[in-house]
Design an enzyme around this catalytic site. Structure first.
Site, PDB file in Angstrom:
ATOM      1  N   GLY A  20      46.166  27.059  37.536  1.00  0.00           N
ATOM      2  CA  GLY A  20      45.668  26.332  38.699  1.00  0.00           C
ATOM      3  C   GLY A  20      45.883  24.837  38.590  1.00  0.00           C
ATOM      4  O   GLY A  20      46.305  24.178  39.550  1.00  0.00           O
ATOM      5  N   SER A 141      49.560  38.708  39.719  1.00  0.00           N
ATOM      6  CA  SER A 141      49.939  38.881  38.316  1.00  0.00           C
ATOM      7  C   SER A 141      50.947  40.013  38.228  1.00  0.00           C
ATOM      8  O   SER A 141      50.979  40.911  39.093  1.00  0.00           O
ATOM      9  CB  SER A 141      48.710  39.228  37.475  1.00  0.00           C
ATOM     10  OG  SER A 141      49.080  39.744  36.209  1.00  0.00           O
ATOM     11  N   TYR A 154      40.922  44.736  36.772  1.00  0.00           N
ATOM     12  CA  TYR A 154      41.691  43.521  37.039  1.00  0.00           C
ATOM     13  C   TYR A 154      43.012  43.862  37.716  1.00  0.00           C
ATOM     14  O   TYR A 154      43.392  43.256  38.729  1.00  0.00           O
ATOM     15  CB  TYR A 154      41.948  42.783  35.725  1.00  0.00           C
ATOM     16  CG  TYR A 154      42.912  41.622  35.839  1.00  0.00           C
ATOM     17  CD1 TYR A 154      42.511  40.408  36.387  1.00  0.00           C
ATOM     18  CD2 TYR A 154      44.237  41.751  35.420  1.00  0.00           C
ATOM     19  CE1 TYR A 154      43.397  39.343  36.495  1.00  0.00           C
ATOM     20  CE2 TYR A 154      45.125  40.692  35.519  1.00  0.00           C
ATOM     21  CZ  TYR A 154      44.705  39.494  36.065  1.00  0.00           C
ATOM     22  OH  TYR A 154      45.590  38.456  36.170  1.00  0.00           O
TER      23      TYR A 154
END
Length: 262
Positions: A20, A141, A154
């Site tokens: 980020g 991802s 996740y």
């Protein structure tokens, strides 16, 4: 290359470290006004200081808000009415076997990884469509394409981001608004550096990286961890007017880790 971002305002969630912060730095380096977001004023101030060490002229705006909650998203929207670029980077992960992943853990990852992007996109996309221009980018991802058994919850949220991004892109037809997803591979953030140092305590950082990749990511074509700055550069391009023909895409920045073509 000039990405023509000087007049743009960008909000990057969870931009006080790792990928980020690298995205925020890349956008700021191109002249964008970047809202740096984290959960605390202290972490935001530290990130801004770090970015300005590399880019002294960076136009950075602090925003302390926990976008992993509905109240935090409301606070963000109240503080930042409009943006040209929204980067939904906020996400948490944990390595837990499927049989140990509790209902609470599943719900927590859904709330943070999915609902943060949904809530913010619901607000900012409406305004982008009204103006006829804008960028939304979800940070997913490679686990969204190659689910990991030790992170089933996740991985599921990362796959779901691909679907949400494509659904939102369908709403942009006939405008200069785009919605895309960027899928990083294994990236050498500070937390990853600490992790591999703990795994290989007697190795140098370079040796630890090489051993981890060889033993755990043998499919990688670049044979190393991706640097956060490489993800930042890719996101900055996708956020720019130069990427106007890229819409509804899942863009892999994974070092060739994922083998299938699609």
């Amino acid at each position: 290359m000039n990405l023509n971002l000087a007049s743009q305002t960008a909000l990057v969630t969870a931009s006080t470290g790792g990928i980020g912060q690298a995205i925020a730095a890349a956008l700021a380096a191109e002249g964008a006004r970047v809202i740096v977001n984290g959960r605390s004023e202290a972490s935001v101030a530290q990130a801004i200081e770090a970015i300005r060490r590399e880019h002294p002229a960076a136009n950075l705006v602090p925003l302390a808000a926990d976008n992993g909650t509905a109240a935090g998203c409301d606070a963000t929207i109240a503080a930042v009415a409009e943006v040209d670029i929204l980067v939904n980077n906020l996400g948490v992960y944990e390595a837990v076997g499927f049989f140990d992943e509790t209902d609470e853990a599943w719900q927590r990852l859904f709330e943070v990884n999915i609902m943060s992007g949904v809530r913010l996109s619901r607000h900012y996309l409406r305004q982008m469509l009204a103006r006829g221009r804008g960028r939304i980018i979800f940070i997913s991802s490679e686990s969204g394409l190659t689910p990991a058994p030790e992170m089933a919850h996740y991985s599921a949220t990362k796959t779901m981001q691909l679907s949400i991004s494509r659904s939102l892109a369908e709403l942009t037809k006939g405008t200069a608004v785009t919605v895309n997803t960027v899928l990083p591979g294994s990236t050498l953030t500070d937390s990853v550096k600490k992790f591999i140092a703990d795994v290989f305590p007697d190795a140098t950082p370079e040796e630890a990286e090489q051993r981890f990749i060889a033993e755990n990511r043998p499919n990688s074509l670049i044979g190393r961890f991706i640097r956060p700055e490489e993800i930042g550069a890719a996101v900055a391009f996708v956020a720019s007017p130069l990427a106007s023909a890229i819409n509804g895409a899942a863009i892999r920045v994974d070092g060739g880790l994922v083998r299938h073509i699609a």
